[in-house]
Design a protein around this motif. Structure first.
Motif, PDB file in Angstrom:
ATOM      1  N   UNK A   1       0.815  -1.382  -0.031  1.00 25.14           N
ATOM      2  CA  UNK A   1      -0.205   0.059  -0.022  1.00 25.14           C
ATOM      3  C   UNK A   1       0.947   1.167   0.001  1.00 25.14           C
ATOM      4  N   UNK A   2       1.234   1.744  -1.086  1.00 24.64           N
ATOM      5  CA  UNK A   2       2.068   2.768  -1.263  1.00 24.64           C
ATOM      6  C   UNK A   2       1.620   4.149  -0.640  1.00 24.64           C
ATOM      7  N   UNK A   3       0.403   4.258  -0.486  1.00 23.68           N
ATOM      8  CA  UNK A   3      -0.339   5.343   0.175  1.00 23.68           C
ATOM      9  C   UNK A   3      -0.147   5.276   1.722  1.00 23.68           C
ATOM     10  N   UNK A   4       0.375   4.577   2.244  1.00 25.80           N
ATOM     11  CA  UNK A   4       0.679   4.466   3.605  1.00 25.80           C
ATOM     12  C   UNK A   4       1.715   5.670   3.834  1.00 25.80           C
ATOM     13  N   UNK A   5       2.769   5.699   2.833  1.00 27.09           N
ATOM     14  CA  UNK A   5       3.841   6.606   3.059  1.00 27.09           C
ATOM     15  C   UNK A   5       3.422   8.127   3.154  1.00 27.09           C
ATOM     16  N   UNK A   6       2.124   8.706   2.632  1.00 26.30           N
ATOM     17  CA  UNK A   6       1.395   9.900   2.781  1.00 26.30           C
ATOM     18  C   UNK A   6       0.897   9.852   4.142  1.00 26.30           C
ATOM     19  N   UNK A   7       0.776   8.899   4.676  1.00 26.98           N
ATOM     20  CA  UNK A   7      -0.195   8.874   6.097  1.00 26.98           C
ATOM     21  C   UNK A   7       1.064   8.921   6.946  1.00 26.98           C
ATOM     22  N   UNK A   8       2.172   8.327   6.915  1.00 25.71           N
ATOM     23  CA  UNK A   8       2.951   7.784   7.892  1.00 25.71           C
ATOM     24  C   UNK A   8       4.240   8.649   7.879  1.00 25.71           C
ATOM     25  N   UNK A   9       4.756   9.241   6.812  1.00 29.26           N
ATOM     26  CA  UNK A   9       6.007   9.662   6.574  1.00 29.26           C
ATOM     27  C   UNK A   9       5.858  11.255   6.498  1.00 29.26           C
ATOM     28  N   UNK A  10       6.254  11.859   7.281  1.00 24.98           N
ATOM     29  CA  UNK A  10       6.251  13.535   7.090  1.00 24.98           C
ATOM     30  C   UNK A  10       7.097  13.906   5.985  1.00 24.98           C
ATOM     31  N   UNK A  11       6.669  14.814   4.988  1.00 26.66           N
ATOM     32  CA  UNK A  11       7.345  15.100   3.816  1.00 26.66           C
ATOM     33  C   UNK A  11       6.877  14.547   2.582  1.00 26.66           C
ATOM     34  N   UNK A  12       6.219  13.183   2.665  1.00 24.96           N
ATOM     35  CA  UNK A  12       5.923  12.613   1.638  1.00 24.96           C
ATOM     36  C   UNK A  12       4.359  12.946   1.417  1.00 24.96           C
ATOM     37  N   UNK A  13       4.344  13.447   0.326  1.00 22.89           N
ATOM     38  CA  UNK A  13       2.791  13.893   0.032  1.00 22.89           C
ATOM     39  C   UNK A  13       1.926  12.905  -0.736  1.00 22.89           C
ATOM     40  N   UNK A  14       0.654  13.117  -0.989  1.00 20.98           N
ATOM     41  CA  UNK A  14      -0.191  12.092  -1.795  1.00 20.98           C
ATOM     42  C   UNK A  14       0.191  11.962  -3.062  1.00 20.98           C
ATOM     43  N   UNK A  15       0.547  13.027  -3.730  1.00 19.97           N
ATOM     44  CA  UNK A  15       1.216  12.940  -5.187  1.00 19.97           C
ATOM     45  C   UNK A  15       2.423  12.155  -5.211  1.00 19.97           C
ATOM     46  N   UNK A  16       3.298  12.069  -4.307  1.00 15.99           N
ATOM     47  CA  UNK A  16       4.474  11.221  -4.466  1.00 15.99           C
ATOM     48  C   UNK A  16       3.942   9.609  -4.351  1.00 15.99           C
ATOM     49  N   UNK A  17       3.253   9.559  -3.383  1.00 17.10           N
ATOM     50  CA  UNK A  17       2.798   7.986  -3.114  1.00 17.10           C
ATOM     51  C   UNK A  17       2.107   7.681  -4.222  1.00 17.10           C
ATOM     52  N   UNK A  18       1.099   8.484  -4.973  1.00 20.77           N
ATOM     53  CA  UNK A  18       0.377   8.102  -6.005  1.00 20.77           C
ATOM     54  C   UNK A  18       1.297   7.824  -7.329  1.00 20.77           C
ATOM     55  N   UNK A  19       2.135   8.515  -7.267  1.00 18.66           N
ATOM     56  CA  UNK A  19       3.222   8.327  -8.444  1.00 18.66           C
ATOM     57  C   UNK A  19       3.739   6.854  -8.302  1.00 18.66           C
ATOM     58  N   UNK A  20       4.259   6.587  -7.145  1.00 18.52           N
ATOM     59  CA  UNK A  20       4.626   5.231  -6.892  1.00 18.52           C
ATOM     60  C   UNK A  20       3.801   4.317  -6.950  1.00 18.52           C
ATOM     61  N   UNK A  21       2.392   4.507  -6.507  1.00 19.96           N
ATOM     62  CA  UNK A  21       1.522   3.472  -7.004  1.00 19.96           C
ATOM     63  C   UNK A  21       1.358   3.093  -8.322  1.00 19.96           C
ATOM     64  N   UNK A  22       1.182   4.342  -9.227  1.00 19.84           N
ATOM     65  CA  UNK A  22       0.933   4.056 -10.763  1.00 19.84           C
ATOM     66  C   UNK A  22       2.413   3.133 -11.224  1.00 19.84           C
ATOM     67  N   UNK A  23       3.544   3.811 -10.634  1.00 16.43           N
ATOM     68  CA  UNK A  23       4.766   2.963 -11.277  1.00 16.43           C
ATOM     69  C   UNK A  23       4.623   1.346 -10.877  1.00 16.43           C
ATOM     70  N   UNK A  24       4.067   1.049  -9.714  1.00 17.80           N
ATOM     71  CA  UNK A  24       3.869  -0.269  -9.222  1.00 17.80           C
ATOM     72  C   UNK A  24       2.751  -1.079 -10.101  1.00 17.80           C
ATOM     73  N   UNK A  25       2.150  -0.378 -10.917  1.00 20.73           N
ATOM     74  CA  UNK A  25       1.000  -0.894 -11.780  1.00 20.73           C
ATOM     75  C   UNK A  25      -0.112  -0.858 -10.891  1.00 20.73           C
ATOM     76  N   UNK A  26      -0.602  -0.234 -10.042  1.00 18.02           N
ATOM     77  CA  UNK A  26      -1.927  -0.013  -9.594  1.00 18.02           C
ATOM     78  C   UNK A  26      -3.004   0.562 -10.374  1.00 18.02           C
ATOM     79  N   UNK A  27      -4.094  -0.234 -10.505  1.00 17.99           N
ATOM     80  CA  UNK A  27      -5.189   0.279 -11.153  1.00 17.99           C
ATOM     81  C   UNK A  27      -5.509   1.745 -10.862  1.00 17.99           C
ATOM     82  N   UNK A  28      -5.642   2.631 -12.115  1.00 19.38           N
ATOM     83  CA  UNK A  28      -5.993   4.235 -11.567  1.00 19.38           C
ATOM     84  C   UNK A  28      -7.483   4.118 -10.830  1.00 19.38           C
ATOM     85  N   UNK A  29      -8.174   3.029 -11.265  1.00 20.23           N
ATOM     86  CA  UNK A  29      -9.709   3.101 -10.550  1.00 20.23           C
ATOM     87  C   UNK A  29      -9.919   2.100  -9.569  1.00 20.23           C
ATOM     88  N   UNK A  30      -8.617   1.717  -9.067  1.00 22.28           N
ATOM     89  CA  UNK A  30      -8.648   1.032  -7.692  1.00 22.28           C
ATOM     90  C   UNK A  30      -9.255   1.401  -6.644  1.00 22.28           C
TER      91      UNK A  30
END
Length: 738
Positions: A188-217
Motif C-alpha cells: 500500500x504505497x499510500x501509507x507513505x503519505x499518511x506515515x512519513x512527514x514530507x511525503x505527499x499524496x502525489x508522490x505516493x500516487x506516482x509510486x502506486x502508478x509505477x507499481x502498476x496499481x489500477x487508476x480506478x482501484x
C-alpha cells in the motif's frame, strides 16, 4: 548503453529533492593503467541517483554526452554500488559520514587494524572491532547497527529510484518500517503519505502508478478521498460538503466523480468518515442531500469541544459585587490608573462566568485588564495557570503578567511513547483558573484537547485578537466562539494615550479599519517615529534595500542583529522567505573556517544559524514555530545540535528537513511572537497573499520599530482586500444549538 566503472573522488553536488548529482570519478580502466607519479584524469558523471559518497565504487549505466559549458560528461540512468576494493578506497568510503560513529580518525584506525577485511569484520566478526583503540562495546554496537541500517537503506533507495521517487525519504521509510519497508510500500504505497512527514499524496500516487496499481482501484479512490479531507484540514477546514469532496477528489485523481461515490458510501458505513446530518438539509429520501463529511478525529474534536464549552457555560460562580467593586478600587489606586467602563466589565464577567473572552487590538489595555483579572483570582487564593500556544508567546505572557506561563503542549504533558497528552478527563489539570493567551493561533483539535483536561469547576479566560490571521491548523476557534454569541466577551476598542503615541499602534488600527497607514519615510524630520516606509518598485530593489538595512543601517543605528526579524507574505519568489533566508544567511552568518556547516543539496546549515522547527515533534518536545540556533555538528554521531532557549536538542541528519532557516519568516509563522524590529517587504507580486488581516498581523509583531519596504500599491491592495477564505466549521452553530 555505455558502462562506466570507477571510484568517486568527490560529490560536487547532490539535490535533496530529486537526487540529481554531479560526481568526479576516477575510471577503473584509468586507475589500473596509472603509472607512479602520474596525475589521474577525473571524469564528470551526472544523473539522478541515491545519495553517494566519496570513496564509493560504482558502476554507472548511461551514455557519454557533450555539455556546451562543462564539456564531456557521462550521463547515468542507472547506478550500481560496488564495495571499494582497496584499503585507500575503503578508508575514504568509511570516513565519508555514511556510518554513525565512524569519522576520518576512526576510519583510519579501522583500516590500519583490518585493511580490506573491514567489511567482513563488521558483518561477521563484530566483536573484533573492540581490538581497535577507543572502540568500546557502545561504539561497536553503534557501528554495526549503523552499517546494517545503511545496507538496508541502500536497498530501499534502489527500490525508490527504480520507481521514480526521490531517494531522500529512504532513511525515514526504513526507520518507520525497518526490514519490512519495501513489502509495506509495495502492499500500500499510500501509507507513505499518511506515515512519513514530507511525503505527499502525489508522490505516493506516482509510486502506486509505477507499481502498476489500477487508476480506478478502490484503494486509490479511498486514499484520494482521505487526502482531499486532509488537504482541506491543512487549509483550515474541519469538513467538506459532499459535493465539494467528490469534486476535489475527482480532480486530484483525474477520474469521474461517480467512481468515488460507492467508495465514499462504504467509508461512511464503516464509520471511517462522519456524515453530519444538519437540520433543514434533508432531501426527499430523508437523507441529507449534501452532508458535511468529516474525518473521525475532526468531528470528535468539533462536536466535543462545543459540548464541553456549553457544559462550562452552564455553570456560574458570581462573586460578591461589593467585594469586587472594592477590589477594583484598590487595583486602580495601586496602579495609579482609572479603568475604562469596558475594562471594568471585563473583570466582572471573568469573575462571574466560567468561560470569558477578552479581545482587542494593540494598545487597548488587554495587559492591564489581564493583570486586574489575575489579581482578583489571586485574592480569592485560586490556583492560577497561564498558557500560550508557543514558547515565545508563553515567555512574553510570563513577562507581562509577572507569573510563570507554559506552552499548551507542556501544560497538557504530551507523552511521546503514547503519542497522546497525559492530561485529559481522566487526569485533569490541577487548577482553578486558566488564562489562555493568543487564542487566535489555537486550532480546534488542540482546543479540544485542552477542554478535555479542564476540571469541571475551572474558569477559562481566553485572550486574543480576533482580527489577526486564524490558526495554521483547522478551525478559527476565537472567531467562531465570538460569532456564536453564546460566550460572554468584551472587545476593547479604546486606544490609550501612551499607546496612541506609537505609529505602529495607530497604523495597525488604521489598517484594521480599512484605512491606509501613515507611510512616513525615514527622514530626519521623522526620526522619532517607530514606523517607516521605504519606497522600492521592483523586487530586486526591495531585496537590495532590505539587505542594506539588516547588514548596515540598522546595526549602525544601534540595533542588534538578533533583534531584527524579516517577515514575508509568501514563501516563494525573489523576496519570499525561502530566497531571503539564503541572502540573509550570507550577510548575517557568512561562512568561516571557524564555523562548522552541513550541506544538503543546495541548502546549508551553519553554526550560529537562526532556525525554525517546521512541524510538531513530540519525541523531541519541539513544536511547529519554535525558534532555535545551530550550536554544533557531530559528524561521527551524525547529529546536529540546536539550542531552543536553554534546552539543547539533537537532530539526526536524516531529520534536517524538519528545520528551516529563520532569518526571514512568513507572517503565518510569526503568529504569537513579538520582535523588537520587524522589516516587511511588500510587492504587488505578493497579490495572492495581500490581505488586510495578514498586513495587520505583521504590523502588530513589531515592538519597537516597523519598517515596510516596497510598493505603496501593494500596501493599498492589502488594506482593501478583507475577503477572508471561509473555513468550514460548525463550532458556532453547535454552540448555539438548544
Amino acid at each position: 548503453m555505455d558502462i562506466l566503472e570507477g571510484i568517486i573522488e568527490r560529490v560536487t553536488y547532490q539535490s535533496e529533492a530529486s537526487g540529481y548529482a554531479v560526481l568526479k570519478l576516477l575510471p577503473q580502466s584509468q586507475k589500473q593503467a596509472l603509472q607512479p607519479g602520474q596525475q589521474p584524469e577525473w571524469v564528470t558523471a551526472v544523473g539522478e541517483m541515491p545519495p553517494v559518497y566519496a570513496g564509493e565504487s560504482v558502476r554507472l549505466h548511461g551514455a557519454w554526452t557533450l555539455h556546451p559549458k562543462h564539456g564531456s560528461q557521462f550521463r547515468a540512468s542507472k547506478i550500481e554500488k560496488l564495495m571499494p576494493a582497496t584499503a585507500v578506497g575503503l578508508e575514504k568510503y568509511l570516513a565519508s559520514g555514511l556510518i554513525r560513529g565512524v569519522g576520518p580518525v576512526t576510519a583510519k584506525r579501522l583500516i590500519q587494524a583490518f585493511g580490506t577485511e573491514i567489511i567482513d569484520v563488521i558483518e561477521r566478526h563484530p566483536e573484533r572491532l573492540q581490538e581497535v583503540p577507543k572502540i568500546g562495546p557502545r561504539k561497536r554496537e553503534m557501528i554495526v547497527s549503523s552499517w546494517l541500517e545503511h545496507r538496508e537503506i541502500q536497498n530501499v533507495m534502489i527500490f525508490l529510484q527504480e520507481h521514480g521517487v526521490s531517494t531522500t525519504y529512504a532513511v525515514k521509510i526504513y526507520k518507520k518500517y525497518r526490514d519490512q519497508a519495501i513489502a509495506v510500500v509495495q502492499a500500500n504505497p499510500y501509507r507513505l503519505a499518511e506515515d512519513i512527514w514530507g511525503i505527499g499524496f502525489k508522490t505516493a500516487d506516482a509510486l502506486a502508478q509505477s507499481l502498476g496499481l489500477d487508476p480506478h482501484s478502490p484503494l486509490r479512490l479511498r486514499a484520494g478521498l482521505f487526502y482531499a479531507l486532509q488537504k482541506a484540514s491543512q487549509d483550515g477546514h474541519l469538513y467538506l460538503p459532499r459535493a465539494e469532496l467528490l469534486e476535489k477528489t475527482a480532480a486530484l485523481l483525474e477520474v469521474e466523480s461517480e467512481l468515488c461515490v460507492p467508495v465514499l458510501a462504504l467509508l461512511i458505513a464503516a464509520q471511517q468518515l462522519v456524515a453530519h446530518r444538519a437540520l433543514g438539509e434533508l432531501g426527499d429520501s430523508g437523507e441529507p442531500e449534501n452532508p458535511d463529511l468529516y474525518l473521525q478525529d475532526a468531528w470528535l474534536a468539533e462536536s466535543e469541544a462545543a459540548r464541553l464549552l456549553r457544559l462550562l457555560l452552564s455553570r456560574s460562580d458570581p462573586p460578591d459585587p461589593a467585594a469586587l467593586s472594592d477590589y477594583l478600587g484598590v487595583f486602580e489606586r495601586d496602579n495609579q490608573l482609572e479603568l475604562a467602563p469596558e475594562q471594568r466589565d471585563a473583570v466582572r464577567l471573568s469573575a462571574a462566568c466560567k468561560v470569558f473572552v477578552l479581545t482587542g487590538g494593540p494598545g487597548t489595555g488587554k495587559t492591564t485588564v489581564s493583570k486586574a483579572i489575575l489579581g482578583w483570582f489571586a485574592k480569592q487564593k485560586a490556583k492560577i495557570q497561564l498558557a500560550s500556544p508557543t514558547g515565545r508567546a508563553a515567555k512574553r505572557l510570563s513577562e507581562v503578567a509577572g507569573r510563570p506561563a507554559k506552552t499548551l503542549h507542556r501544560l497538557l504533558e504530551f507523552d511521546p511513547s503514547k503519542q497522546a497528552f497525559l492530561r485529559d478527563q481522566h487526569f485533569p489539570l490541577e487548577l482553578d483558573v486558566l488564562v489562555l493567551d493568543e487564542v487566535s493561533m489555537i486550532d480546534l483539535p488542540l482546543f479540544y484537547a485542552l477542554l478535555k483536561a479542564l476540571p469541571e469547576t475551572a474558569h477559562l479566560i481566553l485572550i486574543g485578537d480576533s482580527d489577526q490571521l486564524p490558526s495554521v491548523g483547522p478551525g478559527a476557534v476565537l472567531r467562531h466562539i465570538l460569532d456564536s454569541g453564546q460566550v460572554p466577551a468584551v472587545t476593547l476598542k479604546q486606544i490609550f494615550r501612551q499607546a496612541e503615541a506609537s505609529l505602529i499602534v495607530r497604523n495597525a488600527h488604521r489598517v484594521n479599519s480599512g484605512l491606509l497607514p501613515e507611510l512616513l519615510p525615514p527622514t530626519g524630520s521623522h526620526r522619532a517615529a517607530d514606523a517607516f516606509f521605504i519606497r522600492a518598485e521592483s523586487p530586486e530593489a526591495i531585496l537590495d534595500i532590505l539587505l542594506d538595512l539588516v547588514a548596515r543601517r540598522l546595526p549602525a543605528a544601534g540595533y542588534k542583529t538578533e533583534d531584527l526579524q524579516v517577515l514575508c507574505p509568501m514563501h516563494r519568489g525573489l523576496i519570499g522567505a525561502q530566497r531571503l533566508n539564503q541572502e540573509l544567511q550570507a550577510v548575517l552568518n557568512p561562512p568561516s573556517p571557524a564555523k562548522s556547516e552541513l550541506m544538503r543539496g543546495n541548502r546549508i546549515l551553519r553554526q550560529g544559524d537562526r532556525v525554525i522547527q517546521l512541524r510538531n515533534n513530540y519525541d523531541r518536545a519541539v513544536f511547529n514555530g519554535d525558534l532555535g540556533q545551530v550550536q554544533d555538528f557531530d559528524g561521527e554521531e551524525q547529529l546536529l545540535k540546536i539550542a531552543f532557549g536553554e534546552t539543547q536538542v539533537d537532530y539526526d541528519f536524516a531529520d534536517l528537513d524538519e528545520l528551516g532557516l529563520a532569518y526571514a519568516l512568513t507572517v503565518h509563522k510569526s503568529q504569537g511572537s513579538e520582535y523588537p524590529v520587524v522589516i516587511l517587504p511588500l510587492s504587488t507580486q505578493h497579490f495572492l497573499m495581500l490581505q488586510r488581516n495578514l498586513l495587520y498581523t505583521a504590523m502588530t509583531r513589531a515592538r519597537k520599530l516597523l519598517i515596510l519596504v516596497g510598493q505603496a500599491k501593494a500596501v493599498e491592495l492589502a488594506v482593501n482586500n478583507f475577503q477572508e477564505q471561509k473555513r468550514y466549521s460548525r463550532l458556532a452553530q453547535l454552540l448555539q444549538a438548544p
